[in-house]
Design an enzyme around this catalytic site. Sequence first.
Site, PDB file in Angstrom:
ATOM      1  N   SER A 153      -0.201   6.416  -2.043  1.00  0.00           N
ATOM      2  CA  SER A 153      -2.120   6.963  -2.161  1.00  0.00           C
ATOM      3  C   SER A 153      -2.136   8.086  -1.916  1.00  0.00           C
ATOM      4  CB  SER A 153      -2.042   5.424  -1.214  1.00  0.00           C
ATOM      5  OG  SER A 153      -4.142   5.991  -1.440  1.00  0.00           O
ATOM      6  N   TYR A 166      -4.777   0.157   6.398  1.00  0.00           N
ATOM      7  CA  TYR A 166      -3.809   0.463   4.986  1.00  0.00           C
ATOM      8  C   TYR A 166      -2.742   2.225   4.966  1.00  0.00           C
ATOM      9  CZ  TYR A 166      -3.622   1.503   0.386  1.00  0.00           C
ATOM     10  OH  TYR A 166      -3.486   1.748  -1.398  1.00  0.00           O
TER      11      TYR A 166
END
Length: 268
Positions: A153, A166
């Site tokens: 990401s 995350y």
Amino acid sequence: MEKKLNGQVAIITGSSRGIGAACAKEMAKAGATVIINYPSAKSKETADKVVSDIHKESGKASGIQCDVSKEAEVIEMFRKVVEQYGTVDILVNNAGLQRDASFTDMTLEDWNFVIGVNLTGQFLCAREAIKEFLRRGKTDLSKAIGKIICMSSVHEVIPWAGHVNYAASKGGVMLMMKSLAQEFAPKKIRINSIAPGAIKTSINEDAWDTKEDVQKLLKLIPQKRIGVVEDVAKAAVWLASDDADYVNGTTLFVDGGMTLYPGFEDNG
Ligand code: NAD
């Protein structure tokens, strides 16, 4: 169309929807036999739909249930795929999720859950894939004996308040990927990551479900469009193909420029 992944077997984790499903469809178009992994019986129906969509396009696919955060299930998934298809050539470590909370409200369970799927899940699948690549060795299907694509990401480099679990998981994926690439490049295994920016899927629905949300999100994207799953899937096919044979241990950002510090666009 030239089938750049012809005859190769690809496991794509978390591929019953979103980016994973798109990677599976593009890889099937490129000639791979794709294994559609889903975590529980709840997602079997959507996984079956991806399999049948691929069959309709004359591609090869089958589904397999496995929670990637569970070691025994991952080992069993690889055992079954090797038993049925002979080997695994490509792993797309895609399964991932968010469980957001402000830091002081984040429970140990929130932390462990996200790290368990996003980081430990990628570790377990990569380990089983690499064991299989080394066991099987070189074939004529590819210059590498195996390829792994880790779905990271932009948050492997962009800090993200309120999403510490995350961001930590994706930062971890980055150095896991690079350390594995360093260890296994001499054995002709290529390991890379894709770092998507904002791609329209159910993981980030609350970031684009109203007009105001879209405007706010577009401020973070120099290219001024939200990504679609095919943007990522096409990059995944390229990274898995011999066209990317000299690409190893790197992160390919597919983010419309999100990592270009858009706040400085107008002189800072
Ligand atoms: P999504 O929620 O549509 O898909 C996630 C998939 O992972 C689902 O199919 C889900 O069933 C599966 N999954 C969850 N837990 C699992 C488990 N324990 N075992 C196996 N599968 C499991 O979201 P997406 O946007 O398609 O996300 C795919 C990947 O891309 C994730 O790793 C995510 O972090 C990453 N990513 C997405 C974006 C984005 O903007 N959509 C941006 C950056 C990174």
